[in-house]
Design a protein around this motif. Sequence first.
Motif, PDB file in Angstrom:
ATOM      1  N   VAL A   1       0.834  -1.208   0.000  1.00  0.00           N
ATOM      2  CA  VAL A   1       0.000   0.000   0.000  1.00  0.00           C
ATOM      3  C   VAL A   1       0.863   1.249   0.000  1.00  0.00           C
ATOM      4  O   VAL A   1       0.613   2.209  -0.753  1.00  0.00           O
ATOM      5  CB  VAL A   1      -0.952  -0.013   1.212  1.00  0.00           C
TER       6      VAL A   1
ATOM      7  N   TYR B   1       0.999   3.718  -3.142  1.00  0.00           N
ATOM      8  CA  TYR B   1       0.533   5.095  -2.936  1.00  0.00           C
ATOM      9  C   TYR B   1       1.541   6.091  -3.483  1.00  0.00           C
ATOM     10  O   TYR B   1       1.178   7.083  -4.125  1.00  0.00           O
ATOM     11  CB  TYR B   1       0.302   5.324  -1.452  1.00  0.00           C
TER      12      TYR B   1
ATOM     13  N   LEU C   1      -1.273  -3.030  -6.966  1.00  0.00           N
ATOM     14  CA  LEU C   1      -1.923  -1.865  -6.385  1.00  0.00           C
ATOM     15  C   LEU C   1      -1.553  -0.574  -7.107  1.00  0.00           C
ATOM     16  O   LEU C   1      -2.357   0.366  -7.143  1.00  0.00           O
ATOM     17  CB  LEU C   1      -1.564  -1.757  -4.898  1.00  0.00           C
TER      18      LEU C   1
ATOM     19  N   VAL D   1      -3.988  -0.175  -9.778  1.00  0.00           N
ATOM     20  CA  VAL D   1      -5.303   0.205  -9.259  1.00  0.00           C
ATOM     21  C   VAL D   1      -5.319   1.672  -8.827  1.00  0.00           C
ATOM     22  O   VAL D   1      -6.213   2.441  -9.199  1.00  0.00           O
ATOM     23  CB  VAL D   1      -5.692  -0.711  -8.073  1.00  0.00           C
ATOM     24  N   LEU D   2      -4.308   2.075  -8.057  1.00  0.00           N
ATOM     25  CA  LEU D   2      -4.275   3.445  -7.551  1.00  0.00           C
ATOM     26  C   LEU D   2      -3.954   4.457  -8.647  1.00  0.00           C
ATOM     27  O   LEU D   2      -4.254   5.640  -8.498  1.00  0.00           O
ATOM     28  CB  LEU D   2      -3.258   3.563  -6.416  1.00  0.00           C
TER      29      LEU D   2
ATOM     30  N   PHE E   1      -7.098   5.953  -9.637  1.00  0.00           N
ATOM     31  CA  PHE E   1      -7.892   6.512  -8.540  1.00  0.00           C
ATOM     32  C   PHE E   1      -8.361   7.917  -8.923  1.00  0.00           C
ATOM     33  O   PHE E   1      -7.577   8.714  -9.450  1.00  0.00           O
ATOM     34  CB  PHE E   1      -7.063   6.578  -7.253  1.00  0.00           C
TER      35      PHE E   1
ATOM     36  N   VAL F   1      -7.916   6.540   0.520  1.00  0.00           N
ATOM     37  CA  VAL F   1      -7.408   5.556  -0.440  1.00  0.00           C
ATOM     38  C   VAL F   1      -7.591   4.131   0.071  1.00  0.00           C
ATOM     39  O   VAL F   1      -8.090   3.259  -0.657  1.00  0.00           O
ATOM     40  CB  VAL F   1      -5.923   5.840  -0.755  1.00  0.00           C
TER      41      VAL F   1
ATOM     42  N   SER G   1      -9.950   1.144  -1.503  1.00  0.00           N
ATOM     43  CA  SER G   1      -9.214   0.018  -2.084  1.00  0.00           C
ATOM     44  C   SER G   1      -9.287  -1.235  -1.224  1.00  0.00           C
ATOM     45  O   SER G   1      -8.556  -2.198  -1.488  1.00  0.00           O
ATOM     46  CB  SER G   1      -7.749   0.405  -2.297  1.00  0.00           C
TER      47      SER G   1
ATOM     48  N   THR H   1      -9.556  -4.851  -2.930  1.00  0.00           N
ATOM     49  CA  THR H   1      -8.309  -5.317  -3.547  1.00  0.00           C
ATOM     50  C   THR H   1      -7.289  -5.697  -2.494  1.00  0.00           C
ATOM     51  O   THR H   1      -6.576  -6.701  -2.620  1.00  0.00           O
ATOM     52  CB  THR H   1      -7.733  -4.219  -4.457  1.00  0.00           C
TER      53      THR H   1
ATOM     54  N   LYS I   1     -15.087  -2.531 -12.062  1.00  0.00           N
ATOM     55  CA  LYS I   1     -14.270  -1.392 -12.451  1.00  0.00           C
ATOM     56  C   LYS I   1     -13.761  -1.558 -13.874  1.00  0.00           C
ATOM     57  O   LYS I   1     -13.638  -0.615 -14.607  1.00  0.00           O
ATOM     58  CB  LYS I   1     -13.084  -1.231 -11.497  1.00  0.00           C
TER      59      LYS I   1
END
Length: 274
Positions: A88, A92, A156, A159-160, A163, A186, A190, A193, A274
Amino acid sequence: MTTALRRYPVLIALCIAALFMVVPFLIVAVNAFKSPAEYSQHGPLSLPEGLYLDGLKSFWQRVDFGQKLVNSVLISGSVAVLAVILSVLNAYAIGIGRIKGRTWVLAFFVLANMLPQEALVYPVYYLSKQAGLYDTRLSVIIVFTVIQAAFGTYLLSSVLGQFPREIIEAARIDGANKWQVLWRIVVPVSRPTIGVLLVFFFIWTWNEFLLPLVMLISNDNQTVSVALGVLQGQRLMDATMTNAAALLGVLPAIVFFLVFQRTLTRGIAVGAVK
């Protein structure tokens, strides 16, 4: 029948795949409760005449299975949690922070995830010796946290990277700092996931064999998979005890998967939407 095959080919394929996965487990479970004489006389496909528990008891006592179970749960659980947190934080910074050289950083994580464990055995062994961590559960936790986090960071980050920027900008206008944006916005969005990664990391680490075999030589530190492999390699178990050992080895992972099945299903469904 032909019409059904044309209408539901994916469903039929999934049923066949599930059958091939369930049948071997059922055979192992059935043979775990047979006596050696019954197994020799009737073979592996016959039903047991009664519940023969000596194989389970003998294996449990021979390898001190309770201690091995604690080691596996501790290592797998710690790796799952730590790898998710590290994934994460990395994702991020890469996906939302948009650090420089983002493509190269992601390529590095992909490369690290593709390396075979055989290539990591000697470097990890040497470094753990130098750091005084050899034959400790902490060494295995550190190694697998890094390995699993490489995959988690790559997933991730994708995915992010999608965002909604409007949500983040609105939070910053309201006075939220970077940490508050991460943990209050966030991470909750999330969560499906992240839950999928948590389940996968636990099961993947539970099934690892090579690195724990090299890194954990003491009997008190060994995991379930290592105990199974060592005893089978020494030919110290008959057929029924081997099935009993396999059943005890895989059962905790199946229970964990069933407990978190809803989390896994929700995460996959959200990703599909998504």
